[in-house]
Write an enzyme that holds these catalytic residues in place. Sequence first.
Site, short mmCIF file in Angstrom:
data_model
loop_
_atom_site.label_atom_id
_atom_site.label_comp_id
_atom_site.label_asym_id
_atom_site.label_seq_id
_atom_site.Cartn_x
_atom_site.Cartn_y
_atom_site.Cartn_z
N TYR A 246 -2.44 6.92 3.54
CA TYR A 246 -3.61 6.78 2.77
C TYR A 246 -4.85 6.48 3.69
O TYR A 246 -6.11 7.09 3.40
CB TYR A 246 -3.40 5.40 1.98
CG TYR A 246 -4.63 4.93 1.08
CD1 TYR A 246 -4.41 5.28 -0.29
CD2 TYR A 246 -5.16 3.66 1.46
CE1 TYR A 246 -5.69 4.73 -0.98
CE2 TYR A 246 -6.14 3.45 0.62
CZ TYR A 246 -6.30 3.93 -0.60
OH TYR A 246 -7.39 3.38 -1.42
N LYS B 160 -8.30 8.69 3.33
CA LYS B 160 -9.81 8.03 3.12
C LYS B 160 -10.60 8.18 4.01
O LYS B 160 -11.75 8.08 3.84
CB LYS B 160 -9.18 6.44 2.62
CG LYS B 160 -8.71 6.40 1.33
CD LYS B 160 -9.63 6.90 0.41
CE LYS B 160 -9.47 6.62 -1.07
NZ LYS B 160 -10.03 7.41 -2.16
#
Length: 202
Positions: free
Chosen positions: A81, A85
């Site tokens: 993640y 991001k």
Amino acid sequence: ADAMDKWGRIDILIANAGILRDKSFSKMTTQDIDLILAVHLRGTFLPVHAAWNIMKEQNYGRIVVTTSSTGLYGNFGQANYGGGKLGVVGMMNTLKIEGAKNDIKVNAVCPVAATRMTEGLMPPAALEQLKPEYVTPGVMNLVKDDAPTGMILSAGAGAFSMARIVETEGVFVGQGEGLSAEAVAAKWDQITDVSTTKPAFQ
């Protein structure tokens, strides 16, 4: 195409796709990272790319991508993640340069908000303070006519701050035979002197 058919232009795009597949790194699979990158990074690229030439032709556009504190600072169990991001920040940094001559401004929001993704991760009282609508006023300032470009706006629970990638002034160590690991080590205090910190790029 639907937006163009109805309004004839696209002024604002907010790319906000996201999912979680949290696991400690040793247990993470290639599928876990491929899926996250497909949703977060490719899922940002696709709508922005679809609107990009429209915004260029009309010489106006406001784009907000969605990053995360995990991408900026890390969080246990979220290597996939966080990678996705921070990837959207890298995309933003290039798009702000490419879009400048056509008045396309590109910014990132780093929200802390209670959504379906965060259900069960925090107590209800905390989630009540993290309403998505408490992020919205900040985003509105990233898409207005005189918006900044290349900014990372952290937002949550009604509080806002700016995050930046910075670099120390650094020091010239040497070249040729004068440049060695030991020479770098000898200058380490100057290299890492945060009192000289400045934005890496304007």
